[in-house]
Design a protein around this motif. Structure first.
Motif, mmCIF file in Angstrom:
data_model
loop_
_atom_site.group_PDB
_atom_site.id
_atom_site.type_symbol
_atom_site.label_atom_id
_atom_site.label_comp_id
_atom_site.label_asym_id
_atom_site.label_seq_id
_atom_site.Cartn_x
_atom_site.Cartn_y
_atom_site.Cartn_z
ATOM 1 N N LEU A 1 0.836 -1.190 0.000
ATOM 2 C CA LEU A 1 0.000 0.000 0.000
ATOM 3 C C LEU A 1 0.875 1.246 0.000
ATOM 4 O O LEU A 1 1.961 1.258 0.575
ATOM 5 C CB LEU A 1 -0.908 0.019 1.230
ATOM 6 N N ASN B 1 -3.064 5.431 -1.237
ATOM 7 C CA ASN B 1 -4.112 4.405 -1.219
ATOM 8 C C ASN B 1 -4.890 4.448 0.100
ATOM 9 O O ASN B 1 -6.129 4.338 0.118
ATOM 10 C CB ASN B 1 -3.504 3.017 -1.395
ATOM 11 N N ASP C 1 -7.155 7.581 0.158
ATOM 12 C CA ASP C 1 -8.321 7.451 -0.728
ATOM 13 C C ASP C 1 -9.360 6.494 -0.143
ATOM 14 O O ASP C 1 -10.568 6.765 -0.177
ATOM 15 C CB ASP C 1 -7.875 6.958 -2.105
ATOM 16 N N TYR C 2 -8.885 5.362 0.369
ATOM 17 C CA TYR C 2 -9.804 4.380 0.951
ATOM 18 C C TYR C 2 -10.519 4.972 2.165
ATOM 19 O O TYR C 2 -11.726 4.763 2.371
ATOM 20 C CB TYR C 2 -9.025 3.128 1.349
#
Length: 520
Positions: free
Chosen positions: A4, A8, A11-12
């Motif tokens: 990751l 990432n 955004d998640y």
């Protein structure tokens, strides 16, 4: 999830924050899957686990969204570490403490923690009367940790009692109280110690909106129990003093046996209740279990002896010419009065203690557990069945009182009938335990606090009512006491009052008169 990047994770987290927005929570009711909240929690924890175990360790990451907080830390050195959370959507905070001693000697570990202020609203609870009252906090670590400490600020601070520390059971998809213990509890915060395992990774506190934090009820209970205990001791002393004079025929004998055992059962139940209250404050679990068992046993004995009192009234009303031997009658009374409660109490204790995750006692006191073991049903079910039977007995007595005597015109003295009925109901109500019926109203959601006060006052003073209405209002007891007093050497001669008080008479189906001395 593989390797990751920090982007990432950001955004998640933003996507999850949008899903957990308070403006979208109402849409969760439209989701057909009941476990949708659990799926989301599992997915977010998988993200945290991926960050903690990433093959290329990320720098410390902090995500602070309105409805989700994420903190990633690489902890080194032999020291404890605490994650601090402050929600921007709700004025609540939380902390997770990792004890280095519980990390099994590892000097370095990666830990990722998450906090959700709204996720608790969509995770199901076992009861509609229980809700999450703090942040839901999760933890993912790269080492084996046996336990953690969590501190929760309460969302609804008016619910200051009955706090339950709970872990989310990933396998059963429900909150479990088995892996957590409450360490401290105040009006604003709760401190929990929880086991950390692959099945228990997320934690929060549960509270009941029905909880009543009014301390006046506690003081009323303690004062009332003190009065009740003194009254019951006096009642037993009077019964012992006049026993030979008031038990000369079988009906009166069985009546006074019942009253004496009702007094003994209630006295011992009250004493063990006070012991349990003191034991809980001392946090002695073994003594708490013992006091819970004996409180349960003697309160059940109280109800079964009140049931026997009701059945004796029916026996006297409808089987006037039938006589049972005293030996057989006593054997029956004591077998039912103490045997049935003992069987129920010992089975409740054995079943709950032999079932992991089904505690015998409550977290907030030395009494039978409700969630999750439902041990309290072993008291509620027999108690309310007995109350229903004794309510029917009271109605039967009233119907008999309303029947005219042989040769008497019905309703010749309306006021006299009402006085007789009122007097008998007043006597029968505490002796048959009908005041406990008010407890039904107290467990109804949104019921008035008046029922809580009425229930507490009447039942805390039940011993006084038994002394007054069951013993002192008995004409035979008063005559026996007067005889005893007149025999004392210092007693001066007095003019005997030969006037008699109004009797509560009922007519049996055979046309015989039965006084309240025999019925109540």
């Amino acid at each position: 999830m593989g390797d990751l990047s920090e982007k990432n994770v950001q955004d998640y987290s933003k996507m999850a924050n949008h899903i957990l927005n308070t403006s979208t929570l109402s849409n969760w009711t439209l989701v057909p899957q009941r476990n949708a909240g659990s799926v989301l929690l599992t997915s977010l924890h998988a993200l945290a686990s991926s960050v903690a175990s990433n093959t290329q360790p990320l720098p410390n990451v902090t995500v602070q969204e309105e409805f989700l907080s994420l903190q990633s830390q690489h902890i080194s050195g032999d020291r404890d570490f605490t994650f601090y959370f402050n929600s921007s959507s709700q004025p609540v905070s939380g902390q997770i403490l990792i004890e280095k001693a519980k990390a099994r000697g590892l000097t370095d570990l990666s830990a990722v923690s998450l906090a959700y202020p709204t996720l608790g609203d969509i995770l199901p609870t076992e009861s509609e009367n229980v809700s999450v009252n703090g942040l839901v906090m999760s933890l993912a670590v790269s080492a084996n940790i046996s336990q953690i400490f969590l501190k929760f600020e309460k969302v609804n601070k008016s619910l200051s009692i009955n706090t339950h520390c709970a872990a989310w059971d990933k396998g059963k998809e429900t909150w479990s109280q088995d892996s957590c213990q409450k360490q401290e509890d105040s009006a604003t915060h709760a401190l929990c110690k929880c086991k950390y395992s692959p099945n228990y990774l997320s934690f929060s506190i549960l509270m009941s909106p029905k909880a009543n934090s009014d301390p006046a009820l506690h003081y009323i209970t303690l004062i009332g129990l003190g009065i009740s205990i003194c009254s019951l001791v006096l009642c037993l002393m009077i019964e012992a003093l006049v026993w030979r004079h008031v038990t000369r025929h079988s009906t009166a004998y069985m009546r006074h046996v019942s009253i004496a055992n009702i007094a003994v059962s209630l006295l011992l139940a009250d004493i063990w209740f006070i012991i349990g209250d003191a034991t809980f404050k001392a946090k002695s679990s073994n003594v708490c279990i013992t006091s819970t068992f004996f409180t349960h046993f003697f309160y059940l004995s109280l109800f079964f002896w009140m049931l026997l009192m009701g059945l004796l009234i029916l026996y006297r009303l409808f089987l006037v010419y039938h006589d049972m031997s005293r030996t057989l009658m006593l054997a029956t009374l004591f077998s039912v009065g103490y045997g049935c409660p003992f069987v129920i109490s010992i089975l409740t204790l054995a079943i709950t203690l032999n079932q992991p995750g089904k505690p015998y006692t409550r977290e907030d006191g030395c009494w039978l557990n409700w969630d999750p073991s439902k041990a309290l049903l072993a008291f509620i079910v027999p108690a309310f069945i007995i109350l229903a039977v004794n309510a029917a007995v009271t109605c039967t007595v009233i119907s008999v009182l309303l029947r005219p005597s042989i040769g008497q015109t019905p309703r010749t003295n309306e006021r006299g009938y009402l006085v007789q009925i009122g007097r008998c109901v007043a006597i029968l109500t505490p002796l048959l335990g009908l005041t406990w019926g008010i407890g039904i109203a107290t467990i109804i959601e949104d019921s008035s606090v008046v029922f809580d006060y009425l229930f507490t006052i009447l039942n805390a003073l039940q011993g006084f009512l038994i002394l007054l209405l069951g013993t002192l209002m008995d004409p035979q007891v008063r005559r026996a006491l007067k005889t005893k007093m007149s025999s004392l050497p210092w007693h001066t001669s007095e003019t005997k009052n030969t006037s008699s008080n109004p009797k509560c008479h009922s007519q049996s189906p055979h046309g015989n008169k039965t006084s309240d001395e025999d019925l109540s």
